[in-house]
Design an enzyme around this catalytic site. Structure first.
Site, PDB file in Angstrom:
ATOM      1  N   CYS A 275      -9.646   6.001  -3.433  1.00 17.79           N
ATOM      2  CA  CYS A 275      -8.312   6.596  -3.409  1.00 17.79           C
ATOM      3  C   CYS A 275      -7.928   7.000  -4.824  1.00 17.79           C
ATOM      4  O   CYS A 275      -8.174   6.244  -5.771  1.00 17.79           O
ATOM      5  CB  CYS A 275      -7.318   5.580  -2.846  1.00 17.79           C
ATOM      6  SG  CYS A 275      -5.630   6.173  -2.753  1.00 17.79           S
TER       7      CYS A 275
ATOM      8  N   HIS B   8      -6.671   8.242   6.563  1.00 20.32           N
ATOM      9  CA  HIS B   8      -6.402   7.707   5.220  1.00 20.32           C
ATOM     10  C   HIS B   8      -5.107   8.308   4.666  1.00 20.32           C
ATOM     11  O   HIS B   8      -4.245   7.591   4.148  1.00 20.32           O
ATOM     12  CB  HIS B   8      -7.593   8.025   4.306  1.00 20.32           C
ATOM     13  CG  HIS B   8      -7.441   7.564   2.895  1.00 20.32           C
ATOM     14  ND1 HIS B   8      -8.231   6.579   2.356  1.00 20.32           N
ATOM     15  CD2 HIS B   8      -6.608   7.964   1.892  1.00 20.32           C
ATOM     16  CE1 HIS B   8      -7.883   6.388   1.084  1.00 20.32           C
ATOM     17  NE2 HIS B   8      -6.896   7.222   0.784  1.00 20.32           N
ATOM     18  N   GLU B   9      -4.967   9.633   4.775  1.00 23.45           N
ATOM     19  CA  GLU B   9      -3.772  10.297   4.238  1.00 23.45           C
ATOM     20  C   GLU B   9      -2.520   9.916   5.025  1.00 23.45           C
ATOM     21  O   GLU B   9      -1.459   9.696   4.443  1.00 23.45           O
ATOM     22  CB  GLU B   9      -3.957  11.814   4.202  1.00 23.45           C
ATOM     23  CG  GLU B   9      -5.065  12.276   3.281  1.00 23.45           C
ATOM     24  CD  GLU B   9      -5.027  11.642   1.901  1.00 23.45           C
ATOM     25  OE1 GLU B   9      -3.940  11.541   1.297  1.00 23.45           O
ATOM     26  OE2 GLU B   9      -6.094  11.218   1.406  1.00 23.45           O
TER      27      GLU B   9
ATOM     28  N   HIS C 201      -0.993   6.715   3.957  1.00 27.40           N
ATOM     29  CA  HIS C 201      -0.129   6.819   2.775  1.00 27.40           C
ATOM     30  C   HIS C 201       1.321   7.103   3.162  1.00 27.40           C
ATOM     31  O   HIS C 201       2.247   6.671   2.481  1.00 27.40           O
ATOM     32  CB  HIS C 201      -0.611   7.929   1.832  1.00 27.40           C
ATOM     33  CG  HIS C 201      -1.729   7.529   0.942  1.00 27.40           C
ATOM     34  ND1 HIS C 201      -1.634   6.514   0.020  1.00 27.40           N
ATOM     35  CD2 HIS C 201      -2.992   8.021   0.818  1.00 27.40           C
ATOM     36  CE1 HIS C 201      -2.777   6.400  -0.636  1.00 27.40           C
ATOM     37  NE2 HIS C 201      -3.619   7.301  -0.165  1.00 27.40           N
TER      38      HIS C 201
END
Length: 186
Positions: free
Chosen positions: A113, A156-157, A160
């Site tokens: 990341c 993954h994004e 966030h």
């Protein structure tokens, strides 16, 4: 364009917040944010430009990673096929995973990341396939099915945007443990 100094690092509270929905039509500020998020990825994937600007290459960048707590992220999965086309490229706004496979998948090398400077070894179990609903910068709704690497990048994004970092998914006691049927993606 964002530089590495603009990337918020692990420990900053914005990375652990639930991001706010983005409203349409996009404000000038949000239009610029979308452009800058994607520009970082494009430039970071060009080896010469990446070196010139001192960037770390990335395939995704979410607004909270630049200190903006909004549900927006850019994704630029590099081409793997000979046709040179990216399997998925877009700025995803207010994204929602509306369905996911039971089949788990993980990257053999683990995940990294831009906001996490240390190496955190271990498998990050994710869904191998997802159906993603999101809006683009023009406010148009999209629904796409993604699998393997593009699905992992989007998960993954999206994490966030909900205050989750990749290492939250790693088994702390056995970081390289996995189910027998987990698909390992190179």
């Amino acid at each position: 364009m964002f530089l590495m100094k603009d990337i918020v690092r692990d420990g900053d509270p914005v990375l652990r917040q639930e991001a706010a929905d983005v409203t349409f039509p996009l404000s000038e500020e949000d239009q610029q944010l979308a452009k800058d998020l994607m520009e970082y990825l494009v430039v970071s994937q060009d080896p010469e430009q990446c070196k010139k600007y001192g960037l770390r290459a990335g395939v995704g960048l979410a607004a909270p990673q630049v200190g903006v707590s909004k549900k927006m992220a850019s994704v630029l999965v590099p081409p793997v096929e000979e046709d040179g086309k990216s399997p998925f490229t877009d700025v995803i706004i207010n994204p929602v995973i509306i369905s996911e496979s039971v089949q788990a998948g993980a990257l053999t090398e683990g995940e990294g990341c831009l906001s996490v400077d240390k190496d955190v070894p271990g498998f990050v179990p994710r869904h191998d396939r997802i159906t993603l609903r999101y809006y683009d910068v023009n406010g148009e709704k999209h629904q796409v099915r993604l699998k393997n690497y593009p699905a992992i990048v989007c998960q993954h994004e999206i994490d966030h945007l909900h205050g989750t970092l990749f290492y939250d998914h790693i088994n702390k006691d056995q970081p390289f443990s996995r189910d027998d049927d987990m698909i390992m993606i190179e």
